[in-house]
Write a protein that holds these residues in place. Structure first.
Motif, short mmCIF file in Angstrom:
data_model
loop_
_atom_site.label_atom_id
_atom_site.label_comp_id
_atom_site.label_asym_id
_atom_site.label_seq_id
_atom_site.Cartn_x
_atom_site.Cartn_y
_atom_site.Cartn_z
N MET A 1 0.86 -1.19 0.00
CA MET A 1 0.00 0.00 0.00
C MET A 1 0.89 1.23 0.00
O MET A 1 1.87 1.30 0.74
CB MET A 1 -0.87 -0.03 1.26
CG MET A 1 -2.06 0.88 1.20
SD MET A 1 -3.32 0.26 0.08
CE MET A 1 -4.63 1.37 0.47
N TYR A 273 -7.36 3.24 6.56
CA TYR A 273 -8.58 2.41 6.60
C TYR A 273 -8.34 1.05 5.97
O TYR A 273 -8.86 0.02 6.43
CB TYR A 273 -9.73 3.14 5.89
CG TYR A 273 -10.33 4.27 6.69
CD1 TYR A 273 -10.77 4.08 7.99
CD2 TYR A 273 -10.47 5.54 6.12
CE1 TYR A 273 -11.33 5.12 8.73
CE2 TYR A 273 -11.02 6.59 6.85
CZ TYR A 273 -11.45 6.37 8.14
OH TYR A 273 -12.00 7.40 8.87
N TYR A 274 -7.55 1.03 4.88
CA TYR A 274 -7.21 -0.24 4.24
C TYR A 274 -6.49 -1.16 5.23
O TYR A 274 -6.79 -2.36 5.32
CB TYR A 274 -6.32 0.02 3.03
CG TYR A 274 -5.69 -1.21 2.44
CD1 TYR A 274 -6.33 -1.96 1.47
CD2 TYR A 274 -4.42 -1.63 2.86
CE1 TYR A 274 -5.75 -3.10 0.93
CE2 TYR A 274 -3.83 -2.77 2.34
CZ TYR A 274 -4.49 -3.50 1.37
OH TYR A 274 -3.92 -4.62 0.85
N TYR A 279 -12.53 -1.62 3.92
CA TYR A 279 -12.29 -1.41 2.50
C TYR A 279 -13.26 -0.41 1.87
O TYR A 279 -12.91 0.30 0.93
CB TYR A 279 -12.34 -2.75 1.77
CG TYR A 279 -11.32 -3.73 2.29
CD1 TYR A 279 -10.00 -3.34 2.52
CD2 TYR A 279 -11.67 -5.05 2.58
CE1 TYR A 279 -9.06 -4.24 3.01
CE2 TYR A 279 -10.74 -5.95 3.07
CZ TYR A 279 -9.44 -5.53 3.30
OH TYR A 279 -8.52 -6.41 3.79
N ALA A 282 -11.88 2.94 2.72
CA ALA A 282 -10.63 3.12 1.98
C ALA A 282 -10.91 3.51 0.53
O ALA A 282 -10.32 4.46 0.00
CB ALA A 282 -9.80 1.84 2.03
N LEU A 283 -11.82 2.78 -0.13
CA LEU A 283 -12.14 3.09 -1.53
C LEU A 283 -12.74 4.48 -1.68
O LEU A 283 -12.40 5.21 -2.61
CB LEU A 283 -13.12 2.05 -2.09
CG LEU A 283 -12.54 0.79 -2.71
CD1 LEU A 283 -13.65 -0.13 -3.17
CD2 LEU A 283 -11.60 1.11 -3.86
N GLU A 286 -9.87 7.00 -1.47
CA GLU A 286 -8.95 6.94 -2.61
C GLU A 286 -9.62 7.43 -3.90
O GLU A 286 -8.97 8.05 -4.74
CB GLU A 286 -8.42 5.52 -2.79
CG GLU A 286 -7.63 4.98 -1.61
CD GLU A 286 -6.39 5.79 -1.27
OE1 GLU A 286 -5.95 6.63 -2.09
OE2 GLU A 286 -5.85 5.59 -0.16
N ASN A 308 -3.47 2.23 -4.52
CA ASN A 308 -4.21 1.89 -3.30
C ASN A 308 -5.59 1.31 -3.62
O ASN A 308 -6.06 0.38 -2.95
CB ASN A 308 -4.34 3.13 -2.42
CG ASN A 308 -3.00 3.56 -1.83
OD1 ASN A 308 -2.00 2.85 -1.97
ND2 ASN A 308 -2.98 4.71 -1.19
N GLU A 311 -5.09 -2.33 -4.73
CA GLU A 311 -4.89 -3.25 -3.61
C GLU A 311 -6.20 -3.55 -2.89
O GLU A 311 -6.45 -4.67 -2.43
CB GLU A 311 -3.87 -2.67 -2.64
CG GLU A 311 -2.45 -2.70 -3.16
CD GLU A 311 -1.46 -2.35 -2.07
OE1 GLU A 311 -1.20 -3.21 -1.21
OE2 GLU A 311 -0.97 -1.21 -2.07
N THR A 312 -7.03 -2.52 -2.78
CA THR A 312 -8.32 -2.71 -2.10
C THR A 312 -9.22 -3.61 -2.92
O THR A 312 -9.88 -4.51 -2.39
CB THR A 312 -8.98 -1.35 -1.84
OG1 THR A 312 -8.06 -0.49 -1.16
CG2 THR A 312 -10.22 -1.51 -0.98
N TYR A 313 -9.26 -3.38 -4.24
CA TYR A 313 -10.04 -4.26 -5.11
C TYR A 313 -9.56 -5.71 -4.99
O TYR A 313 -10.37 -6.64 -5.02
CB TYR A 313 -9.93 -3.81 -6.57
CG TYR A 313 -10.68 -2.55 -6.92
CD1 TYR A 313 -11.98 -2.33 -6.49
CD2 TYR A 313 -10.07 -1.57 -7.71
CE1 TYR A 313 -12.66 -1.18 -6.83
CE2 TYR A 313 -10.75 -0.40 -8.05
CZ TYR A 313 -12.04 -0.21 -7.61
OH TYR A 313 -12.72 0.93 -7.94
N CYS A 315 -8.24 -7.17 -2.39
CA CYS A 315 -8.74 -7.75 -1.13
C CYS A 315 -10.23 -8.08 -1.22
O CYS A 315 -10.72 -8.99 -0.53
CB CYS A 315 -8.49 -6.79 0.03
SG CYS A 315 -6.76 -6.66 0.47
#
Length: 396
Positions: A1, A273-274, A279, A282-283, A286, A308, A311-313, A315
């Protein structure tokens, strides 16, 4: 991240930007530029010797007659200024070179030329200007050049050179008793140690910078220091404390109407938050950072937000979106020469292809990431080594 530091202010005077939206302006603005530079084409013939006159004529031609191509890049739009700068360095006309360095550009950012180059990711062009002018003017100019050089070295992943520049910046500020520049230099030194994974040392610098900003009542500097402390605490794994600091940074940036600061604070909040597994939050952060960065044409910010988000997608198991975001982030980091960001991007793609069961491809990405991380001396080395061990263990 990936994450992004709070930006520090350049100590150039704030000036009214040119009226025209385009970087290379119509004739009326060109005349205004010539007046600013005190260059008069009619007086060229008085300049001697001929070799010196030729350099001034070339500079004027770039300023007056250059037109960017129809498919011009951002760099093409300011090429006339950069080429004029180069010709003026040949005749050691440092005052006019300084005027071009600090030339305000468009209405959107009102940033001087050298800072706009940073936003666009043209770090080497920045460095050329700073290196040409360093030591050629007064202390305020040297402070601008040293800060800018340090930040450009940092963006290119050369953290030790960056520290050396910031320490020279701090030394001049100490001699002058310039508390604002002391705070800026302390924050920038702290950021380099943060990138190198030396979080406790970074925190010490950030705290000292924060104290100075508080004494000065510098709201922008306070917000930047708080945001940077949030990054260091994140590095130490204290994500809740990091969020508290980033929220304070965001509130100050919003109070000041600092769009870039708002974006960076949102990006750093998303980063935290990530780490906590939130998530959705976080999204949301971002996506806002990405929107701000794209509107400002802030290339590094765009890459960080995309990385970022990717990476969230990942997860969330949203692999097509992760692929698109991570590949675009990698492309941007390579375009602007951000080696740290490139290493992060390659590692992220390795993780993506591990999830997709593309093990050989994942190993290839991971090995590339590890090679860059080792050359930079950054904590990502450990992550890459762990990932590579898991990949090679699975493939045997």
């Amino acid at each position: 991240m990936e994450n992004f530091p709070a930006d520090s202010a350049i100590n150039a005077p704030v000036e009214t930007p040119m009226d025209d939206k385009s970087m290379v302006s119509p004739s009326v603005s060109r005349q205004r530029l010539l007046k600013r530079l005190q260059l008069n084409p009619a007086t060229l013939r008085r300049i001697s010797p001929r070799s010196r006159r030729s350099q001034y004529r070339a500079a004027l031609n770039w300023l007056i007659h250059y037109e960017p191509p129809l498919d011009a890049s951002n760099l093409d739009h300011v090429r006339g200024y950069l080429e004029a700068f180069r010709h003026l360095t040949e005749v050691e006309d440092w005052q006019r070179c300084q005027e071009l360095l600090l030339l305000p550009l468009d209405r959107l950012t009102a940033e001087p030329l050298h800072k706009q180059l940073e936003i666009w990711g043209y770090y080497r062009e920045q460095m050329e200007m700073y290196e040409s002018l360093l030591g050629k003017g007064d202390d305020p100019l040297n402070l601008v050049c040293l800060e800018g050089l340090g930040k450009a070295y940092s963006c290119l992943g050369n953290y030790r050179e960056a520290i050396a520049c910031h320490e020279q910046h701090l030394s001049i500020a100490d001699r002058l008793g310039d508390r604002q520049n002391q705070a800026i230099a302390l924050g920038n030194i702290g950021l380099e140690y943060y990138y190198l994974g030396e979080y406790e040392q970074a925190i010490s610098y950030f705290q000292n910078g924060l104290k100075l900003a508080q004494i000065l009542g510098d709201r922008s500097g306070i917000g930047q220091a708080l945001g940077n402390l949030g990054l260091a605490l994140h590095g130490l794994g204290d994500y809740q404390a990091a969020i508290a600091y980033h929220q304070q940074d965001l509130a100050i940036a919003q109070e000041l109407g600092d769009r870039r600061g708002i974006g960076q604070a949102l990006g750093n909040l998303g980063f935290a938050y990530y780490a906590l597994g939130d998530y959705s939050q976080a999204l949301g952060c971002e996506e806002k950072y990405l929107d701000i960065s794209r509107k400002m044409e802030f290339r590094e910010g765009e890459a960080i937000a995309l990385s970022n988000m990717g990476e969230t997608y990942l997860c969330l198991g949203r692999y097509p979106e992760a692929t698109e975001s991570l590949q675009r982030a990698l492309e941007i980091t390579r375009e602007i020469g951000d080696r740290h960001g490139e290493a992060e991007g390659l590692k992220n793609l390795a993780e993506l292809h591990q999830h997709l069961d593309h093990r050989e491809r994942a190993i290839g990405y991971c090995q590339q990431a590890l090679s860059i991380a080792k050359s930079l001396g950054i904590p990502l080395v450990h992550d890459c080594e762990e990932l590579l061990a898991s990949l090679t263990g699975e493939s045997t």
